[in-house]
Each structure stands twice: as structure tokens, then as C-alpha cells.
Scaffold this motif. Structure first.
Motif, PDB file in Angstrom:
ATOM      1  N   THR A   1       0.862  -1.173   0.000  1.00 21.64           N
ATOM      2  CA  THR A   1       0.000   0.000   0.000  1.00 21.64           C
ATOM      3  C   THR A   1       0.898   1.222   0.000  1.00 21.64           C
ATOM      4  O   THR A   1       1.874   1.279   0.730  1.00 21.64           O
ATOM      5  N   TYR A   2       0.560   2.186  -0.854  1.00 25.83           N
ATOM      6  CA  TYR A   2       1.333   3.423  -0.895  1.00 25.83           C
ATOM      7  C   TYR A   2       0.418   4.568  -1.294  1.00 25.83           C
ATOM      8  O   TYR A   2      -0.717   4.363  -1.714  1.00 25.83           O
ATOM      9  N   VAL A   3       0.913   5.778  -1.149  1.00 24.24           N
ATOM     10  CA  VAL A   3       0.157   6.963  -1.513  1.00 24.24           C
ATOM     11  C   VAL A   3       0.779   7.556  -2.763  1.00 24.24           C
ATOM     12  O   VAL A   3       1.987   7.760  -2.833  1.00 24.24           O
ATOM     13  N   ASN A   4      -0.057   7.793  -3.773  1.00 28.18           N
ATOM     14  CA  ASN A   4       0.371   8.405  -5.021  1.00 28.18           C
ATOM     15  C   ASN A   4      -0.346   9.746  -5.116  1.00 28.18           C
ATOM     16  O   ASN A   4      -1.522   9.793  -5.431  1.00 28.18           O
ATOM     17  N   GLY A   5       0.363  10.822  -4.801  1.00 21.66           N
ATOM     18  CA  GLY A   5      -0.285  12.123  -4.712  1.00 21.66           C
ATOM     19  C   GLY A   5      -1.215  12.108  -3.518  1.00 21.66           C
ATOM     20  O   GLY A   5      -0.798  11.866  -2.400  1.00 21.66           O
ATOM     21  N   ASN A   6      -2.519  12.320  -3.757  1.00 16.73           N
ATOM     22  CA  ASN A   6      -3.482  12.263  -2.654  1.00 16.73           C
ATOM     23  C   ASN A   6      -4.322  10.995  -2.721  1.00 16.73           C
ATOM     24  O   ASN A   6      -5.329  10.883  -2.059  1.00 16.73           O
ATOM     25  N   ARG A   7      -3.901  10.018  -3.510  1.00 19.31           N
ATOM     26  CA  ARG A   7      -4.657   8.779  -3.680  1.00 19.31           C
ATOM     27  C   ARG A   7      -3.917   7.597  -3.078  1.00 19.31           C
ATOM     28  O   ARG A   7      -2.733   7.423  -3.278  1.00 19.31           O
ATOM     29  N   ARG A   8      -4.665   6.775  -2.349  1.00 19.33           N
ATOM     30  CA  ARG A   8      -4.113   5.554  -1.748  1.00 19.33           C
ATOM     31  C   ARG A   8      -4.202   4.434  -2.776  1.00 19.33           C
ATOM     32  O   ARG A   8      -5.250   4.208  -3.384  1.00 19.33           O
ATOM     33  N   VAL A   9      -3.102   3.718  -2.979  1.00 20.79           N
ATOM     34  CA  VAL A   9      -3.064   2.610  -3.925  1.00 20.79           C
ATOM     35  C   VAL A   9      -2.726   1.341  -3.138  1.00 20.79           C
ATOM     36  O   VAL A   9      -1.779   1.321  -2.367  1.00 20.79           O
TER      37      VAL A   9
ATOM     38  N   ASN B   1      -7.201   1.537  -6.618  1.00 17.68           N
ATOM     39  CA  ASN B   1      -6.745   2.926  -6.648  1.00 17.68           C
ATOM     40  C   ASN B   1      -7.855   3.762  -6.024  1.00 17.68           C
ATOM     41  O   ASN B   1      -8.900   3.968  -6.643  1.00 17.68           O
ATOM     42  N   GLY B   2      -7.663   4.202  -4.783  1.00 16.09           N
ATOM     43  CA  GLY B   2      -8.695   4.931  -4.055  1.00 16.09           C
ATOM     44  C   GLY B   2      -9.318   4.060  -2.983  1.00 16.09           C
ATOM     45  O   GLY B   2      -8.720   3.104  -2.510  1.00 16.09           O
ATOM     46  N   LYS B   3     -10.566   4.379  -2.627  1.00 15.09           N
ATOM     47  CA  LYS B   3     -11.279   3.634  -1.590  1.00 15.09           C
ATOM     48  C   LYS B   3     -12.468   2.917  -2.205  1.00 15.09           C
ATOM     49  O   LYS B   3     -13.039   3.361  -3.191  1.00 15.09           O
ATOM     50  N   ILE B   4     -12.845   1.805  -1.567  1.00 15.95           N
ATOM     51  CA  ILE B   4     -13.955   0.988  -2.052  1.00 15.95           C
ATOM     52  C   ILE B   4     -14.981   0.824  -0.933  1.00 15.95           C
ATOM     53  O   ILE B   4     -14.623   0.690   0.236  1.00 15.95           O
ATOM     54  N   ARG B   5     -16.273   0.875  -1.303  1.00 13.27           N
ATOM     55  CA  ARG B   5     -17.362   0.562  -0.374  1.00 13.27           C
ATOM     56  C   ARG B   5     -18.113  -0.619  -0.953  1.00 13.27           C
ATOM     57  O   ARG B   5     -18.430  -0.650  -2.141  1.00 13.27           O
TER      58      ARG B   5
ATOM     59  N   ILE C   1     -19.673  -4.389  -5.219  1.00 12.27           N
ATOM     60  CA  ILE C   1     -19.115  -3.058  -4.988  1.00 12.27           C
ATOM     61  C   ILE C   1     -20.242  -2.031  -4.999  1.00 12.27           C
ATOM     62  O   ILE C   1     -20.994  -1.940  -5.977  1.00 12.27           O
ATOM     63  N   LYS C   2     -20.356  -1.275  -3.929  1.00 10.18           N
ATOM     64  CA  LYS C   2     -21.354  -0.208  -3.862  1.00 10.18           C
ATOM     65  C   LYS C   2     -20.808   1.045  -4.535  1.00 10.18           C
ATOM     66  O   LYS C   2     -21.501   1.684  -5.318  1.00 10.18           O
ATOM     67  N   SER C   3     -19.547   1.381  -4.223  1.00  8.67           N
ATOM     68  CA  SER C   3     -18.961   2.573  -4.833  1.00  8.67           C
ATOM     69  C   SER C   3     -17.442   2.541  -4.725  1.00  8.67           C
ATOM     70  O   SER C   3     -16.875   1.806  -3.924  1.00  8.67           O
ATOM     71  N   LEU C   4     -16.824   3.340  -5.562  1.00  2.00           N
ATOM     72  CA  LEU C   4     -15.390   3.625  -5.503  1.00  2.00           C
ATOM     73  C   LEU C   4     -15.252   5.121  -5.292  1.00  2.00           C
ATOM     74  O   LEU C   4     -16.120   5.893  -5.719  1.00  2.00           O
ATOM     75  N   SER C   5     -14.172   5.537  -4.646  1.00  2.00           N
ATOM     76  CA  SER C   5     -13.959   6.964  -4.456  1.00  2.00           C
ATOM     77  C   SER C   5     -13.854   7.655  -5.812  1.00  2.00           C
ATOM     78  O   SER C   5     -13.563   7.016  -6.839  1.00  2.00           O
ATOM     79  N   ARG C   6     -14.108   8.938  -5.829  1.00  2.00           N
ATOM     80  CA  ARG C   6     -14.096   9.721  -7.078  1.00  2.00           C
ATOM     81  C   ARG C   6     -12.805   9.476  -7.859  1.00  2.00           C
ATOM     82  O   ARG C   6     -11.722   9.623  -7.323  1.00  2.00           O
ATOM     83  N   GLY C   7     -12.943   9.041  -9.095  1.00  2.00           N
ATOM     84  CA  GLY C   7     -11.785   8.750  -9.933  1.00  2.00           C
ATOM     85  C   GLY C   7     -11.089   7.449  -9.600  1.00  2.00           C
ATOM     86  O   GLY C   7     -10.043   7.140 -10.156  1.00  2.00           O
ATOM     87  N   GLY C   8     -11.668   6.651  -8.703  1.00  2.00           N
ATOM     88  CA  GLY C   8     -11.046   5.401  -8.260  1.00  2.00           C
ATOM     89  C   GLY C   8     -11.214   4.275  -9.263  1.00  2.00           C
ATOM     90  O   GLY C   8     -12.033   4.346 -10.185  1.00  2.00           O
TER      91      GLY C   8
ATOM     92  N   ILE D   1     -12.673  -1.953 -13.247  1.00  2.00           N
ATOM     93  CA  ILE D   1     -13.851  -1.206 -12.803  1.00  2.00           C
ATOM     94  C   ILE D   1     -13.383   0.185 -12.425  1.00  2.00           C
ATOM     95  O   ILE D   1     -12.416   0.336 -11.676  1.00  2.00           O
ATOM     96  N   GLU D   2     -14.067   1.202 -12.954  1.00  2.00           N
ATOM     97  CA  GLU D   2     -13.688   2.565 -12.607  1.00  2.00           C
ATOM     98  C   GLU D   2     -14.913   3.410 -12.300  1.00  2.00           C
ATOM     99  O   GLU D   2     -16.003   3.140 -12.789  1.00  2.00           O
ATOM    100  N   GLU D   3     -14.681   4.427 -11.477  1.00  2.00           N
ATOM    101  CA  GLU D   3     -15.722   5.375 -11.118  1.00  2.00           C
ATOM    102  C   GLU D   3     -15.589   6.588 -12.025  1.00  2.00           C
ATOM    103  O   GLU D   3     -14.503   7.098 -12.254  1.00  2.00           O
ATOM    104  N   GLU D   4     -16.725   7.011 -12.550  1.00  2.00           N
ATOM    105  CA  GLU D   4     -16.749   8.248 -13.330  1.00  2.00           C
ATOM    106  C   GLU D   4     -18.088   8.939 -13.075  1.00  2.00           C
ATOM    107  O   GLU D   4     -19.144   8.367 -13.344  1.00  2.00           O
ATOM    108  N   ASP D   5     -18.034  10.139 -12.517  1.00  2.00           N
ATOM    109  CA  ASP D   5     -19.238  10.931 -12.223  1.00  2.00           C
ATOM    110  C   ASP D   5     -20.258  10.149 -11.402  1.00  2.00           C
ATOM    111  O   ASP D   5     -21.451  10.190 -11.668  1.00  2.00           O
ATOM    112  N   GLY D   6     -19.782   9.399 -10.400  1.00  2.00           N
ATOM    113  CA  GLY D   6     -20.666   8.675  -9.499  1.00  2.00           C
ATOM    114  C   GLY D   6     -21.154   7.332 -10.019  1.00  2.00           C
ATOM    115  O   GLY D   6     -21.883   6.627  -9.328  1.00  2.00           O
TER     116      GLY D   6
END
Length: 105
Positions: free
Chosen positions: A9-17, A30-34, A42-49, A64-69
Motif C-alpha cells: 500500500t502506498y500513496v500516489n499524490g493524494n490517492r491511496r493505492v 486505486n482509491g477507496k472501495i465501499r 461493490i457499492k462505490s469507488l472513491s471519485r476517480g477510483g 472497474i472505474e468510477e466516473e461521475d458517481g
């Protein structure tokens, strides 16, 4: 998936990978998962995740990617894109428990 594998696990900019590798599979979040209630999906991924699941021996990959919710899912087998419904969904269902375990869910 059996065996210890490796988790990083590492941080790339402000995103956790979060990357997990074991028994020929690579799972990258890439990001957070709910997860859905009960953990069945999967309920959701963080914005841009995004979530990538790759199986080296078969050449199967789900991205799988998140785009505009919204969540968008793409399924590949040996580099060729296929509809996720059917075989892609079946494979996702097969490996989902391992993916959750790898991600600590």
C-alpha cells in the motif's frame, strides 16, 4: 487464491493505492472501495477510483472505474474486450471472496 503472496500500500499524490499479488493474480485498488450490504459486490469507488483484477495464467482481467458517481466495468480475456455480462460476471463471482480478503474487507 492460496498462499501468502505480497501486499503493498502506498500513496500516489493524494490517492491511496493498494496492490495484492498472489498465485498469479494481481489486484490493484486505486482509491477507496465501499461494498454492498453483505459484501456481495461493490457499492462505490472513491471519485476517480478504480479496481483492477488480473489473472496471468488465463489472461483474464476486469477493470472497474468510477466516473461521475457511476461504476463502469470492462472485461478482457487475452487482451480482447468482451461484454462483462455472462463469462466476465461469472469469473468476478468466482474470485470476489479472494479479492475482498486481499483488500482486507
Amino acid at each position: 487464491m492460496v498462499g501468502d503472496g505480497s501486499i503493498m500500500t502506498y500513496v500516489n499524490g493524494n490517492r491511496r493505492v493498494h496492490i495484492c499479488k498472489r498465485d498469479g493474480m494481481k489486484i490493484e485498488l486505486n482509491g477507496k472501495i465501499r461494498l454492498e450490504r453483505g459484501g456481495d459486490g461493490i457499492k462505490s469507488l472513491s471519485r476517480g477510483g478504480s479496481l483492477s483484477i488480473k489473472e496471468e495464467s488465463t489472461g483474464r482481467e476486469i477493470f472497474i472505474e468510477e466516473e461521475d458517481g457511476e461504476l463502469y466495468t470492462v472485461y478482457y480475456q487475452k487482451g480482447k474486450r468482451f461484454d462483462f455480462a455472462g463469462e466476465g460476471q461469472e469469473w468476478f463471482d468466482e474470485v470476489w471472496a479472494d479479492v475482498k480478503r486481499c483488500l482486507g474487507k
